[in-house]
Design an enzyme around this catalytic site. Structure first.
Site, short mmCIF file in Angstrom:
data_model
loop_
_atom_site.label_atom_id
_atom_site.label_comp_id
_atom_site.label_asym_id
_atom_site.label_seq_id
_atom_site.Cartn_x
_atom_site.Cartn_y
_atom_site.Cartn_z
N ARG A 171 0.86 -1.18 0.00
CA ARG A 171 0.00 0.00 0.00
C ARG A 171 0.90 1.24 0.00
O ARG A 171 2.03 1.20 0.50
CB ARG A 171 -0.88 0.03 1.26
CG ARG A 171 -2.01 -0.99 1.23
CD ARG A 171 -3.12 -0.57 0.27
NE ARG A 171 -4.25 -1.50 0.29
CZ ARG A 171 -4.43 -2.50 -0.57
NH1 ARG A 171 -3.54 -2.75 -1.52
NH2 ARG A 171 -5.50 -3.26 -0.49
N HIS A 190 -1.64 0.57 -9.80
CA HIS A 190 -2.28 -0.35 -8.85
C HIS A 190 -2.95 -1.53 -9.59
O HIS A 190 -4.17 -1.74 -9.48
CB HIS A 190 -3.30 0.37 -7.97
CG HIS A 190 -3.59 -0.37 -6.70
ND1 HIS A 190 -3.89 0.26 -5.51
CD2 HIS A 190 -3.61 -1.69 -6.42
CE1 HIS A 190 -4.10 -0.65 -4.57
NE2 HIS A 190 -3.92 -1.85 -5.10
C1 GLV Z 1 -4.77 -5.02 -4.15
O1 GLV Z 1 -4.25 -4.00 -3.81
C2 GLV Z 1 -5.38 -5.94 -3.26
O2 GLV Z 1 -5.47 -5.65 -2.05
O3 GLV Z 1 -5.79 -7.02 -3.72
#
Ligand code: GLV
Length: 314
Positions: free
Chosen positions: A226, A274
């Site tokens: 994160r 992401h």
């Molecule tokens: C992606 O960031 C997830 O948490 O799967």
């Protein structure tokens, strides 16, 4: 059983087909097709939709369309006693292994220095290539379902892998460390640092200047956890000093990453939006089927009012 999907990722023919096949008889609706007062049993989403005021009283659980649930659990719209089920999708874990593997090969061949030479039209070999896979030392932070898969996968490919988790975990081929005292030995001398920790009060800011200082000169840093794990200022300093020679960043404090963020233009940073591992239709459908089964079983903890928040990937 009424299920509402509130994430555009799941709005596709492929998801429809997988859901129909794994969950026969279940009524699926898309958030965008629902009136604001629609009742449902299960909400499936990565994060709560911005236009959701609160969960209806009929809600029995939220299935997180991701392995990390912090974006839901930190949302004040989540009632304290609402079960949150995190996605466990082996195909997503495999994609993340592929991403980490790609980064390991990039570090092995010191890709950033190759590109610098090319831009300067300079006929020069990479500054710090490591020809032997077994000589490339990788440290993986987080040894849960995803981190463990990545660490073992990298070890299976011949890289030298150490791993760290908050609580003790064994993974095939991985020299595992744990707890506060285990972090320094796990990362010291690593050529590649891969972060796959969950975000919580114990792990926020863990990728800091002290940690970068322990890595081998020329190391690459990969953040697949994160954005709040990373001290961006410390990373920038480490990159500018050359001690860290490259960063592969998939997650950020602010997403989408603002256009004026320094990382976009940094020659030693590779940015992905992401998407290191995306939930797959089949994996998601199987997880939804499992959650529905649990909701229908009176002995299952899903109906006991206790959130199913685990720290599996810590
Ligand atoms: C992606 O960031 C997830 O948490 O799967």
């Amino acid at each position: 059983m009424r299920v509402v999907l509130a994430d555009p990722l799941a709005y596709s023919e492929a998801f429809d087909t997988a859901l129909r096949s794994a969950c026969p008889g279940v009524e699926f609706r898309r958030w965008t097709d629902c009136a604001p007062d629609t009742d449902y049993d299960l909400l499936v989403t990565w994060a709560f939709p911005p236009d959701m005021a609160k969960l209806p009283a009929s809600t029995r659980a939220v299935l997180c369309l991701g392995a990390g649930t912090d974006q839901l659990t930190s949302d004040p719209r989540l009632p304290d006693d609402m079960p949150v089920v995190r996605l466990r999708d082996p195909a997503q874990a495999q994609q993340i292994l592929d991403y980490a593997m790609h980064a390991a090969f990039a570090r092995q061949q010191d890709d950033f220095s190759v590109r610098r030479s090319q831009r300067a039209r300079r006929w020069q070999r990479a500054v710090s290539e490591i020809r032997d896979r077994g000589a490339l030392s990788v440290a993986v932070l987080g040894l849960g379902m995803i981190g463990g898969h990545v660490a073992s996968g990298l070890a299976g490919a011949g890289f030298r892998v150490s791993g760290w988790s908050r609580t003790p975990r064994e993974r095939v081929g991985v020299t595992a460390f744990h707890g506060e005292g285990g972090l320094v030995p796990a990362v010291t001398g690593a050529d590649l640092l891969v972060n796959l920790l969950p975000s919580n009060q114990h792990t926020r800011g863990i990728l800091d200047g002290r940690l970068f200082g322990l890595l081998a000169p020329g190391a690459y840093v990969v953040n697949l956890g994160r954005g709040d794990h990373l001290d961006e200022t410390a990373l920038r300093q480490a990159l500018d000093s050359g001690h860290v020679a490259g960063a592969w960043l998939d997650v950020f404090l602010q997403e989408p990453l603002p256009a004026d963020h320094w990382a976009w233009a940094h020659e030693s940073v590779r940015i992905t939006p992401h998407c290191g591992g995306l939930p797959t239709p089949e994996g998601t459908a199987a997880a939804i089927a499992e959650a529905i089964k649990a909701l229908d079983d009176p002995r299952n903890p899903l109906v006991s009012g206790k959130p199913l928040l685990d720290s599996q990937n810590s």
